[in-house]
Design a protein around this motif. Structure first.
Motif, PDB file in Angstrom:
ATOM      1  N   LEU A  79       0.830  -1.215   0.000  1.00 23.54           N
ATOM      2  CA  LEU A  79       0.000   0.000   0.000  1.00 23.54           C
ATOM      3  C   LEU A  79       0.862   1.262   0.000  1.00 23.54           C
ATOM      4  CD1 LEU A  79      -2.767  -1.136   2.520  1.00 23.54           C
ATOM      5  CD2 LEU A  79      -2.987  -0.895   0.025  1.00 23.54           C
ATOM      6  N   ALA A  80       1.959   1.239   0.759  1.00 23.21           N
ATOM      7  CA  ALA A  80       2.861   2.402   0.801  1.00 23.21           C
ATOM      8  C   ALA A  80       3.486   2.654  -0.568  1.00 23.21           C
ATOM      9  CB  ALA A  80       3.958   2.181   1.845  1.00 23.21           C
ATOM     10  N   GLY A  81       3.678   1.600  -1.348  1.00 23.08           N
ATOM     11  CA  GLY A  81       4.252   1.734  -2.677  1.00 23.08           C
ATOM     12  C   GLY A  81       3.203   1.900  -3.769  1.00 23.08           C
ATOM     13  N   ASN A  82       1.946   2.137  -3.369  1.00 20.42           N
ATOM     14  CA  ASN A  82       0.824   2.301  -4.316  1.00 20.42           C
ATOM     15  C   ASN A  82       0.634   1.075  -5.208  1.00 20.42           C
ATOM     16  OD1 ASN A  82      -0.022   4.924  -3.504  1.00 20.42           O
ATOM     17  ND2 ASN A  82       1.800   5.728  -4.535  1.00 20.42           N
ATOM     18  N   VAL A  83       0.876  -0.106  -4.639  1.00 19.12           N
ATOM     19  CA  VAL A  83       0.662  -1.359  -5.358  1.00 19.12           C
ATOM     20  C   VAL A  83      -0.609  -1.989  -4.787  1.00 19.12           C
ATOM     21  CG1 VAL A  83       1.600  -3.648  -5.872  1.00 19.12           C
ATOM     22  CG2 VAL A  83       3.128  -1.673  -5.706  1.00 19.12           C
ATOM     23  N   PRO A  84      -1.619  -2.185  -5.615  1.00 26.20           N
ATOM     24  CA  PRO A  84      -2.840  -2.835  -5.110  1.00 26.20           C
ATOM     25  C   PRO A  84      -2.505  -4.195  -4.519  1.00 26.20           C
ATOM     26  CG  PRO A  84      -3.151  -2.058  -7.363  1.00 26.20           C
ATOM     27  CD  PRO A  84      -1.692  -1.897  -7.040  1.00 26.20           C
ATOM     28  N   CYS A  85      -3.207  -4.567  -3.461  1.00 23.41           N
ATOM     29  CA  CYS A  85      -2.895  -5.839  -2.819  1.00 23.41           C
ATOM     30  C   CYS A  85      -4.153  -6.576  -2.399  1.00 23.41           C
ATOM     31  CB  CYS A  85      -1.971  -5.632  -1.621  1.00 23.41           C
ATOM     32  SG  CYS A  85      -2.680  -4.677  -0.285  1.00 23.41           S
ATOM     33  N   ILE A  86      -3.993  -7.873  -2.275  1.00 20.72           N
ATOM     34  CA  ILE A  86      -4.989  -8.738  -1.672  1.00 20.72           C
ATOM     35  C   ILE A  86      -4.349  -9.237  -0.382  1.00 20.72           C
ATOM     36  CG2 ILE A  86      -6.345 -10.865  -1.884  1.00 20.72           C
ATOM     37  CD1 ILE A  86      -7.089  -8.755  -3.981  1.00 20.72           C
TER      38      ILE A  86
END
Length: 123
Positions: A79-86
């Motif tokens: 999230l800190a790297g603006n990468v969507p996650c599950i």
């Protein structure tokens, strides 16, 4: 959970994705390596057993289009790297954090009988 991740990874590879298996804790190496070996696809799957600082890992994740994470810290770094996650919800702290961020739709319970399907729906 390992079999669900194996199924999901194979489906993502068939859809054209490349997979990066990384660790945020040394004890995760064994399970990550086992998944890498089961995938048996070195052209599409990279296993990185190195432990990185937060900044280094965010940089590595910045090229990813999605991150599926078991560890809470990996989700936070995504999230800190603006990468969507599950987020694979295994304890209350995962559900609580994502609820507080208004991202509860990104958590999949590891207790789910349809874990692989649930992850794919989130992806």
């Amino acid at each position: 959970m390992e079999n669900a991740l194996l199924q999901v990874s194979k489906k993502l590879i068939k859809s054209g994705y490349k997979i990066l298996l990384y660790v945020v804790w040394g004890s995760d190496r064994e399970a990550s390596k086992r998944l890498y070996d089961k995938l048996n696809d070195p052209l599409n799957v990279t296993y990185d057993p190195s432990l990185y600082s937060e900044e280094e890992l965010i940089e590595k994740l910045s090229v990813c289009s999605l991150s599926i994470n078991f560890k809470l810290h990996a989700n936070i770094l995504s999230l800190a790297g603006n990468v969507p996650c599950i987020a694979l919800g295994y304890r209350f702290k995962v559900f609580d954090l994502f609820q507080s961020l208004g991202l509860e739709n990104l958590v999949v319970s590891t207790d789910s009988d349809t874990l692989a399907l649930d992850i794919m729906e989130g992806a």
